[in-house]
Motif scaffolding. Structure first.
Motif, PDB file in Angstrom:
ATOM      1  N   SER A 100       0.830  -1.210   0.000  1.00 30.95           N
ATOM      2  CA  SER A 100       0.000   0.000   0.000  1.00 30.95           C
ATOM      3  C   SER A 100       0.869   1.267   0.000  1.00 30.95           C
ATOM      4  CB  SER A 100      -0.955  -0.032   1.191  1.00 30.95           C
ATOM      5  OG  SER A 100      -1.904   1.000   1.123  1.00 30.95           O
ATOM      6  N   MET A 101       0.741   2.118   1.031  1.00 30.23           N
ATOM      7  CA  MET A 101       1.528   3.347   1.086  1.00 30.23           C
ATOM      8  C   MET A 101       3.022   3.054   1.194  1.00 30.23           C
ATOM      9  SD  MET A 101      -0.064   6.206   0.742  1.00 30.23           S
ATOM     10  CE  MET A 101       1.143   7.297   1.478  1.00 30.23           C
ATOM     11  N   GLY A 102       3.361   1.906   1.787  1.00 30.33           N
ATOM     12  CA  GLY A 102       4.770   1.529   1.871  1.00 30.33           C
ATOM     13  C   GLY A 102       5.396   1.384   0.508  1.00 30.33           C
ATOM     14  N   ALA A 103       4.621   0.894  -0.456  1.00 31.48           N
ATOM     15  CA  ALA A 103       5.109   0.797  -1.828  1.00 31.48           C
ATOM     16  C   ALA A 103       5.360   2.196  -2.399  1.00 31.48           C
ATOM     17  CB  ALA A 103       4.107   0.033  -2.693  1.00 31.48           C
ATOM     18  N   TYR A 104       4.449   3.115  -2.137  1.00 31.69           N
ATOM     19  CA  TYR A 104       4.602   4.474  -2.658  1.00 31.69           C
ATOM     20  C   TYR A 104       5.839   5.159  -2.084  1.00 31.69           C
ATOM     21  CZ  TYR A 104       3.658   9.360  -3.706  1.00 31.69           C
ATOM     22  OH  TYR A 104       3.768  10.652  -4.153  1.00 31.69           O
ATOM     23  N   PHE A 105       6.015   5.063  -0.761  1.00 29.10           N
ATOM     24  CA  PHE A 105       7.215   5.649  -0.150  1.00 29.10           C
ATOM     25  C   PHE A 105       8.472   5.050  -0.777  1.00 29.10           C
ATOM     26  CE2 PHE A 105       4.522   5.955   3.947  1.00 29.10           C
ATOM     27  CZ  PHE A 105       3.949   7.143   3.523  1.00 29.10           C
ATOM     28  N   SER A 106       8.427   3.749  -1.047  1.00 24.66           N
ATOM     29  CA  SER A 106       9.580   3.064  -1.631  1.00 24.66           C
ATOM     30  C   SER A 106       9.859   3.554  -3.046  1.00 24.66           C
ATOM     31  CB  SER A 106       9.347   1.552  -1.643  1.00 24.66           C
ATOM     32  OG  SER A 106       9.169   1.047  -0.328  1.00 24.66           O
ATOM     33  N   LEU A 107       8.814   3.784  -3.822  1.00 23.84           N
ATOM     34  CA  LEU A 107       8.990   4.295  -5.182  1.00 23.84           C
ATOM     35  C   LEU A 107       9.694   5.647  -5.168  1.00 23.84           C
ATOM     36  CD1 LEU A 107       5.515   3.381  -6.714  1.00 23.84           C
ATOM     37  CD2 LEU A 107       7.706   2.319  -7.271  1.00 23.84           C
ATOM     38  N   LEU A 108       9.368   6.473  -4.194  1.00 24.97           N
ATOM     39  CA  LEU A 108      10.005   7.785  -4.074  1.00 24.97           C
ATOM     40  C   LEU A 108      11.442   7.662  -3.574  1.00 24.97           C
ATOM     41  CD1 LEU A 108       7.092   9.829  -2.448  1.00 24.97           C
ATOM     42  CD2 LEU A 108       7.974  10.108  -4.766  1.00 24.97           C
ATOM     43  N   ALA A 109      11.656   6.774  -2.607  1.00 22.75           N
ATOM     44  CA  ALA A 109      12.957   6.696  -1.939  1.00 22.75           C
ATOM     45  C   ALA A 109      13.999   5.931  -2.734  1.00 22.75           C
ATOM     46  CB  ALA A 109      12.790   6.057  -0.558  1.00 22.75           C
ATOM     47  N   PHE A 110      13.567   4.913  -3.498  1.00 26.79           N
ATOM     48  CA  PHE A 110      14.523   3.950  -4.057  1.00 26.79           C
ATOM     49  C   PHE A 110      14.596   3.940  -5.583  1.00 26.79           C
ATOM     50  CE2 PHE A 110      13.180   1.352  -0.120  1.00 26.79           C
ATOM     51  CZ  PHE A 110      14.040   2.082   0.694  1.00 26.79           C
ATOM     52  N   ALA A 111      14.075   4.949  -6.233  1.00 29.15           N
ATOM     53  CA  ALA A 111      14.037   4.956  -7.699  1.00 29.15           C
ATOM     54  C   ALA A 111      15.424   4.795  -8.318  1.00 29.15           C
ATOM     55  CB  ALA A 111      13.379   6.236  -8.204  1.00 29.15           C
ATOM     56  N   ALA A 112      16.439   5.314  -7.655  1.00 25.76           N
ATOM     57  CA  ALA A 112      17.793   5.264  -8.221  1.00 25.76           C
ATOM     58  C   ALA A 112      18.637   4.127  -7.640  1.00 25.76           C
ATOM     59  CB  ALA A 112      18.502   6.601  -7.976  1.00 25.76           C
ATOM     60  N   GLU A 113      18.037   3.280  -6.809  1.00 20.68           N
ATOM     61  CA  GLU A 113      18.797   2.221  -6.148  1.00 20.68           C
ATOM     62  C   GLU A 113      18.830   0.943  -6.992  1.00 20.68           C
ATOM     63  OE1 GLU A 113      20.560   2.333  -3.464  1.00 20.68           O
ATOM     64  OE2 GLU A 113      19.997   4.332  -2.769  1.00 20.68           O
ATOM     65  N   PRO A 114      19.952   0.231  -6.978  1.00 20.89           N
ATOM     66  CA  PRO A 114      20.075  -1.013  -7.754  1.00 20.89           C
ATOM     67  C   PRO A 114      19.495  -2.220  -7.001  1.00 20.89           C
ATOM     68  CG  PRO A 114      22.158  -0.521  -6.703  1.00 20.89           C
ATOM     69  CD  PRO A 114      21.235   0.627  -6.357  1.00 20.89           C
ATOM     70  N   LEU A 115      18.205  -2.202  -6.765  1.00 25.01           N
ATOM     71  CA  LEU A 115      17.552  -3.310  -6.068  1.00 25.01           C
ATOM     72  C   LEU A 115      17.469  -4.528  -6.984  1.00 25.01           C
ATOM     73  CD1 LEU A 115      14.603  -1.301  -4.460  1.00 25.01           C
ATOM     74  CD2 LEU A 115      16.742  -1.993  -3.347  1.00 25.01           C
ATOM     75  N   GLU A 116      17.544  -5.725  -6.371  1.00 26.49           N
ATOM     76  CA  GLU A 116      17.491  -6.956  -7.155  1.00 26.49           C
ATOM     77  C   GLU A 116      16.097  -7.194  -7.726  1.00 26.49           C
ATOM     78  OE1 GLU A 116      19.983  -9.277  -7.872  1.00 26.49           O
ATOM     79  OE2 GLU A 116      21.292  -7.648  -7.173  1.00 26.49           O
ATOM     80  N   LYS A 117      15.077  -7.153  -6.855  1.00 20.24           N
ATOM     81  CA  LYS A 117      13.692  -7.409  -7.244  1.00 20.24           C
ATOM     82  C   LYS A 117      12.773  -6.605  -6.337  1.00 20.24           C
ATOM     83  CE  LYS A 117      14.592 -12.283  -8.449  1.00 20.24           C
ATOM     84  NZ  LYS A 117      14.234 -13.694  -8.114  1.00 20.24           N
ATOM     85  N   ALA A 118      11.487  -6.550  -6.713  1.00 24.82           N
ATOM     86  CA  ALA A 118      10.491  -5.905  -5.855  1.00 24.82           C
ATOM     87  C   ALA A 118       9.162  -6.633  -5.983  1.00 24.82           C
ATOM     88  CB  ALA A 118      10.333  -4.436  -6.231  1.00 24.82           C
ATOM     89  N   TRP A 119       8.447  -6.674  -4.860  1.00 17.27           N
ATOM     90  CA  TRP A 119       7.101  -7.232  -4.815  1.00 17.27           C
ATOM     91  C   TRP A 119       6.211  -6.224  -4.123  1.00 17.27           C
ATOM     92  CZ3 TRP A 119      11.562  -9.618  -3.295  1.00 17.27           C
ATOM     93  CH2 TRP A 119      11.970 -10.725  -4.040  1.00 17.27           C
ATOM     94  N   PHE A 120       5.101  -5.855  -4.768  1.00 20.04           N
ATOM     95  CA  PHE A 120       4.177  -4.876  -4.209  1.00 20.04           C
ATOM     96  C   PHE A 120       2.804  -5.506  -4.002  1.00 20.04           C
ATOM     97  CE2 PHE A 120       6.589  -1.222  -6.482  1.00 20.04           C
ATOM     98  CZ  PHE A 120       7.487  -1.140  -5.430  1.00 20.04           C
ATOM     99  N   LEU A 121       2.236  -5.272  -2.834  1.00 18.77           N
ATOM    100  CA  LEU A 121       0.884  -5.724  -2.519  1.00 18.77           C
ATOM    101  C   LEU A 121      -0.018  -4.507  -2.382  1.00 18.77           C
ATOM    102  CD1 LEU A 121      -1.124  -7.983  -1.670  1.00 18.77           C
ATOM    103  CD2 LEU A 121      -0.332  -7.628   0.693  1.00 18.77           C
ATOM    104  N   SER A 122      -1.096  -4.456  -3.162  1.00 13.87           N
ATOM    105  CA  SER A 122      -2.043  -3.326  -3.129  1.00 13.87           C
ATOM    106  C   SER A 122      -1.320  -1.981  -3.153  1.00 13.87           C
ATOM    107  CB  SER A 122      -2.915  -3.402  -1.867  1.00 13.87           C
ATOM    108  OG  SER A 122      -3.590  -4.621  -1.779  1.00 13.87           O
TER     109      SER A 122
END
Length: 232
Positions: A100-122
């Motif tokens: 939910s909102m945690g996904a949104y905060f993550s999109l803002l915070a980590f857009a430039a980070e080399p994360l391996e994978k992501a899973w978003f729920l709602s």
């Protein structure tokens, strides 16, 4: 499953599982905490595969519910960046789970980070229309929100500063391979916005038939668990 209670600066956090070269940073949603059902299920499934999971409480949530400072977007983004730096000291490969909102905060915070994978729920993938919908529910205009600064309501407290930050920071980049699960009847995160996000950034989107925004029933959580088993 091993669980270790830690603090990252002043932020209460939990480490699930044994130390590993792979770690999933889990970010809960609004009105939730680091021990949300979906994070617990994630930890159970991820640790079976030898992955460690790190979750933490956002401002005014979980163990931080009595803090005076409100849970505002920019503050959450800053905290997520700090938590990610801590996570980088634990593991070589960092992935992300956001609800939910945690996904949104993550999109803002980590857009430039080399994360391996992501899973978003709602996931909330566009906050501006949600704020506008809540403004409509409250019967206030943009000018009235600016004048008031803060508007309490049964859905989510509105902050003028949040609204300005959201408008100034559109989601225009997202690189990690991402899987999304949403409920078919989710009315908070409207399908059009989630679908547009998935198509724009090449995410794999799945819907639970009849599912809601908040995955909490036995059937919804079992669907979520099976989705994780396929996607982790």
């Amino acid at each position: 499953m091993k669980i270790q209670k830690i603090k990252i600066d002043h932020i209460p956090a939990l480490l699930y599982g044994e130390k590993s070269e792979t770690l999933i940073l889990a970010v809960h949603g609004s009105h939730s905490s680091k021990i949300d059902d979906c994070i617990w299920i994630l930890a159970e499934e991820a640790t079976k595969q030898g992955c460690q999971v790190l979750s933490f409480d956002l401002p005014r949530h979980g163990e931080r519910v009595y803090e005076e400072a409100p849970c505002m977007v920019q503050k959450c983004v800053e905290e997520l960046k700090s938590v990610l730096q801590y996570a980088k000291g634990l593991a070589k490969q960092i992935s992300l789970f956001g609800c939910s909102m945690g996904a949104y905060f993550s999109l803002l915070a980590f857009a430039a980070e080399p994360l391996e994978k992501a899973w978003f729920l709602s996931p909330v993938t566009d906050m501006e229309p949600i704020i506008r919908n809540i403004m409509g529910f409250c019967g206030i205009t943009e000018k009235e929100l600016e004048a008031l600064g803060t508007v309490e309501n049964p859905i989510e407290t509105l902050y003028w500063d949040d609204y300005q930050y959201v408008k100034a920071h559109p989601i225009d980049a997202w690189n990690p391979p991402t899987h999304i699960l949403r409920g078919e009847t989710d009315t908070l995160c409207e399908k059009a916005y989630v679908t547009a996000f998935a198509e724009r950034f090449g995410c794999i989107l799945e819907e639970q038939p009849g599912g809601e925004h908040w995955f909490h029933t036995t059937e919804e959580l079992e669907y979520f668990r099976n989705w994780l088993k396929k996607r982790l």
